[in-house]
Design a protein around this motif. Structure first.
Motif, PDB file in Angstrom:
ATOM      1  N   MET A 130       0.851  -1.187   0.000  1.00  0.00           N
ATOM      2  CA  MET A 130       0.000   0.000   0.000  1.00  0.00           C
ATOM      3  C   MET A 130       0.886   1.236   0.000  1.00  0.00           C
ATOM      4  O   MET A 130       1.682   1.434   0.925  1.00  0.00           O
ATOM      5  CB  MET A 130      -0.907   0.008   1.230  1.00  0.00           C
ATOM      6  N   ASN A 131       0.767   2.044  -1.003  1.00  0.00           N
ATOM      7  CA  ASN A 131       1.553   3.275  -1.147  1.00  0.00           C
ATOM      8  C   ASN A 131       0.628   4.487  -1.126  1.00  0.00           C
ATOM      9  O   ASN A 131      -0.571   4.378  -1.330  1.00  0.00           O
ATOM     10  CB  ASN A 131       2.348   3.245  -2.443  1.00  0.00           C
ATOM     11  N   SER A 132       1.236   5.635  -0.893  1.00  0.00           N
ATOM     12  CA  SER A 132       0.490   6.901  -0.886  1.00  0.00           C
ATOM     13  C   SER A 132      -0.755   6.795  -0.018  1.00  0.00           C
ATOM     14  O   SER A 132      -1.866   7.161  -0.426  1.00  0.00           O
ATOM     15  CB  SER A 132       0.104   7.299  -2.324  1.00  0.00           C
ATOM     16  N   LEU A 133      -0.570   6.288   1.180  1.00  0.00           N
ATOM     17  CA  LEU A 133      -1.705   6.067   2.080  1.00  0.00           C
ATOM     18  C   LEU A 133      -2.367   7.384   2.470  1.00  0.00           C
ATOM     19  O   LEU A 133      -1.703   8.409   2.629  1.00  0.00           O
ATOM     20  CB  LEU A 133      -1.253   5.306   3.317  1.00  0.00           C
ATOM     21  N   ARG A 134      -3.673   7.317   2.618  1.00  0.00           N
ATOM     22  CA  ARG A 134      -4.473   8.478   2.992  1.00  0.00           C
ATOM     23  C   ARG A 134      -5.192   8.182   4.294  1.00  0.00           C
ATOM     24  O   ARG A 134      -5.374   7.016   4.671  1.00  0.00           O
ATOM     25  CB  ARG A 134      -5.508   8.760   1.893  1.00  0.00           C
ATOM     26  N   THR A 135      -5.635   9.212   4.965  1.00  0.00           N
ATOM     27  CA  THR A 135      -6.344   9.005   6.233  1.00  0.00           C
ATOM     28  C   THR A 135      -7.601   8.173   6.010  1.00  0.00           C
ATOM     29  O   THR A 135      -7.990   7.396   6.882  1.00  0.00           O
ATOM     30  CB  THR A 135      -6.706  10.345   6.887  1.00  0.00           C
ATOM     31  N   GLU A 136      -8.216   8.296   4.847  1.00  0.00           N
ATOM     32  CA  GLU A 136      -9.421   7.507   4.568  1.00  0.00           C
ATOM     33  C   GLU A 136      -9.132   6.029   4.323  1.00  0.00           C
ATOM     34  O   GLU A 136     -10.053   5.232   4.175  1.00  0.00           O
ATOM     35  CB  GLU A 136     -10.193   8.087   3.369  1.00  0.00           C
ATOM     36  N   ASP A 137      -7.852   5.656   4.264  1.00  0.00           N
ATOM     37  CA  ASP A 137      -7.487   4.241   4.178  1.00  0.00           C
ATOM     38  C   ASP A 137      -7.470   3.569   5.548  1.00  0.00           C
ATOM     39  O   ASP A 137      -7.280   2.359   5.646  1.00  0.00           O
ATOM     40  CB  ASP A 137      -6.097   4.077   3.542  1.00  0.00           C
ATOM     41  N   THR A 138      -7.660   4.356   6.591  1.00  0.00           N
ATOM     42  CA  THR A 138      -7.702   3.803   7.948  1.00  0.00           C
ATOM     43  C   THR A 138      -8.816   2.782   8.055  1.00  0.00           C
ATOM     44  O   THR A 138      -9.985   3.077   7.765  1.00  0.00           O
ATOM     45  CB  THR A 138      -7.927   4.922   8.974  1.00  0.00           C
ATOM     46  N   ALA A 139      -8.475   1.557   8.441  1.00  0.00           N
ATOM     47  CA  ALA A 139      -9.465   0.483   8.502  1.00  0.00           C
ATOM     48  C   ALA A 139      -8.826  -0.760   9.106  1.00  0.00           C
ATOM     49  O   ALA A 139      -7.614  -0.830   9.285  1.00  0.00           O
ATOM     50  CB  ALA A 139      -9.985   0.163   7.096  1.00  0.00           C
ATOM     51  N   MET A 140      -9.671  -1.730   9.394  1.00  0.00           N
ATOM     52  CA  MET A 140      -9.214  -3.085   9.691  1.00  0.00           C
ATOM     53  C   MET A 140      -9.124  -3.796   8.350  1.00  0.00           C
ATOM     54  O   MET A 140     -10.087  -3.778   7.583  1.00  0.00           O
ATOM     55  CB  MET A 140     -10.198  -3.782  10.621  1.00  0.00           C
ATOM     56  N   TYR A 141      -7.992  -4.399   8.076  1.00  0.00           N
ATOM     57  CA  TYR A 141      -7.784  -5.077   6.802  1.00  0.00           C
ATOM     58  C   TYR A 141      -7.835  -6.590   7.002  1.00  0.00           C
ATOM     59  O   TYR A 141      -7.185  -7.130   7.907  1.00  0.00           O
ATOM     60  CB  TYR A 141      -6.437  -4.661   6.198  1.00  0.00           C
ATOM     61  N   TYR A 142      -8.602  -7.246   6.156  1.00  0.00           N
ATOM     62  CA  TYR A 142      -8.820  -8.680   6.254  1.00  0.00           C
ATOM     63  C   TYR A 142      -8.347  -9.399   4.992  1.00  0.00           C
ATOM     64  O   TYR A 142      -8.497  -8.890   3.879  1.00  0.00           O
ATOM     65  CB  TYR A 142     -10.310  -8.996   6.430  1.00  0.00           C
ATOM     66  N   CYS A 143      -7.854 -10.582   5.206  1.00  0.00           N
ATOM     67  CA  CYS A 143      -7.516 -11.487   4.110  1.00  0.00           C
ATOM     68  C   CYS A 143      -8.598 -12.565   4.064  1.00  0.00           C
ATOM     69  O   CYS A 143      -8.969 -13.118   5.112  1.00  0.00           O
ATOM     70  CB  CYS A 143      -6.150 -12.109   4.385  1.00  0.00           C
ATOM     71  N   ALA A 144      -9.105 -12.832   2.886  1.00  0.00           N
ATOM     72  CA  ALA A 144     -10.180 -13.813   2.746  1.00  0.00           C
ATOM     73  C   ALA A 144      -9.871 -14.775   1.608  1.00  0.00           C
ATOM     74  O   ALA A 144      -9.198 -14.409   0.650  1.00  0.00           O
ATOM     75  CB  ALA A 144     -11.510 -13.110   2.494  1.00  0.00           C
ATOM     76  N   ALA A 145     -10.413 -15.985   1.718  1.00  0.00           N
ATOM     77  CA  ALA A 145     -10.178 -17.007   0.705  1.00  0.00           C
ATOM     78  C   ALA A 145     -11.469 -17.721   0.353  1.00  0.00           C
ATOM     79  O   ALA A 145     -12.341 -17.917   1.204  1.00  0.00           O
ATOM     80  CB  ALA A 145      -9.153 -18.024   1.207  1.00  0.00           C
ATOM     81  N   LYS A 146     -11.563 -18.078  -0.906  1.00  0.00           N
ATOM     82  CA  LYS A 146     -12.622 -18.992  -1.338  1.00  0.00           C
ATOM     83  C   LYS A 146     -11.931 -20.329  -1.526  1.00  0.00           C
ATOM     84  O   LYS A 146     -11.086 -20.456  -2.421  1.00  0.00           O
ATOM     85  CB  LYS A 146     -13.276 -18.536  -2.632  1.00  0.00           C
ATOM     86  N   THR A 147     -12.265 -21.284  -0.682  1.00  0.00           N
ATOM     87  CA  THR A 147     -11.466 -22.502  -0.628  1.00  0.00           C
ATOM     88  C   THR A 147     -11.649 -23.395  -1.854  1.00  0.00           C
ATOM     89  O   THR A 147     -10.714 -24.077  -2.261  1.00  0.00           O
ATOM     90  CB  THR A 147     -11.797 -23.295   0.640  1.00  0.00           C
ATOM     91  N   SER A 148     -12.819 -23.408  -2.435  1.00  0.00           N
ATOM     92  CA  SER A 148     -13.031 -24.259  -3.597  1.00  0.00           C
ATOM     93  C   SER A 148     -14.311 -23.846  -4.303  1.00  0.00           C
ATOM     94  O   SER A 148     -15.063 -23.013  -3.810  1.00  0.00           O
ATOM     95  CB  SER A 148     -13.104 -25.732  -3.174  1.00  0.00           C
ATOM     96  N   GLY A 149     -14.539 -24.469  -5.447  1.00  0.00           N
ATOM     97  CA  GLY A 149     -15.795 -24.227  -6.144  1.00  0.00           C
ATOM     98  C   GLY A 149     -15.707 -23.090  -7.127  1.00  0.00           C
ATOM     99  O   GLY A 149     -14.700 -22.406  -7.256  1.00  0.00           O
ATOM    100  N   ILE A 150     -16.795 -22.899  -7.814  1.00  0.00           N
ATOM    101  CA  ILE A 150     -16.845 -21.850  -8.827  1.00  0.00           C
ATOM    102  C   ILE A 150     -17.253 -20.533  -8.184  1.00  0.00           C
ATOM    103  O   ILE A 150     -17.746 -20.503  -7.064  1.00  0.00           O
ATOM    104  CB  ILE A 150     -17.821 -22.226  -9.956  1.00  0.00           C
ATOM    105  N   TYR A 151     -17.029 -19.461  -8.910  1.00  0.00           N
ATOM    106  CA  TYR A 151     -17.431 -18.152  -8.426  1.00  0.00           C
ATOM    107  C   TYR A 151     -17.819 -17.300  -9.617  1.00  0.00           C
ATOM    108  O   TYR A 151     -17.463 -17.594 -10.765  1.00  0.00           O
ATOM    109  CB  TYR A 151     -16.306 -17.482  -7.628  1.00  0.00           C
ATOM    110  N   VAL A 152     -18.523 -16.256  -9.336  1.00  0.00           N
ATOM    111  CA  VAL A 152     -18.957 -15.333 -10.384  1.00  0.00           C
ATOM    112  C   VAL A 152     -17.889 -14.265 -10.546  1.00  0.00           C
ATOM    113  O   VAL A 152     -17.531 -13.593  -9.570  1.00  0.00           O
ATOM    114  CB  VAL A 152     -20.315 -14.700 -10.021  1.00  0.00           C
TER     115      VAL A 152
END
Length: 124
Positions: free
Chosen positions: A79-101
């Protein structure tokens, strides 16, 4: 079972940079970085497929970059050029299997495995 674990969060000043990491197990079909600011809905910001194809939310295009190292079972977000509006909790998520749209890769309901999150406060 894929269980993401985020790391690398911390305080940073506006204009600064930060790199987040996400360790995972298994071979997820799709992975994504989300963020949630206080009082706001969870927002998908960057997703990456196993072949390396990625998608970014308009709010972070040109500033954030996602990458994946399958040999280390790790996902990264620079993450570069961070702004105050980037303040947040950041999460990593995974789709373990299957199809997706394809049009839903930044939507939280697409994913079935979530990390605990890492906080990124950006000060002015």
């Amino acid at each position: 079972q894929v269980q993401p674990v985020e790391s690398g969060g911390g305080s940073v000043q506006s204009g600064g940079s930060l790199r987040l990491s996400c360790a995972y197990s298994g071979n997820p079909a799709l992975m994504c970085w989300f963020r949630q600011a206080p009082g706001k809905q969870r927002e998908g910001v960057a997703t990456i497929k196993p072949d390396g194809a990625f998608t970014y939310a308009d709010s972070v295009k040109g500033r954030f970059a996602i990458s994946r190292d399958n040999t280390k079972n790790s996902l990264y977000r620079q993450m570069n050029s961070l702004r105050t509006e980037d303040t947040a909790m950041y999460y990593c998520a995974a789709k373990t299997s299957g199809i997706y749209v394809a049009s839903q890769t930044l939507v939280p309901d697409t994913y079935n495995s979530w990390g605990q999150g890492t906080q990124v406060p950006v000060s002015s």
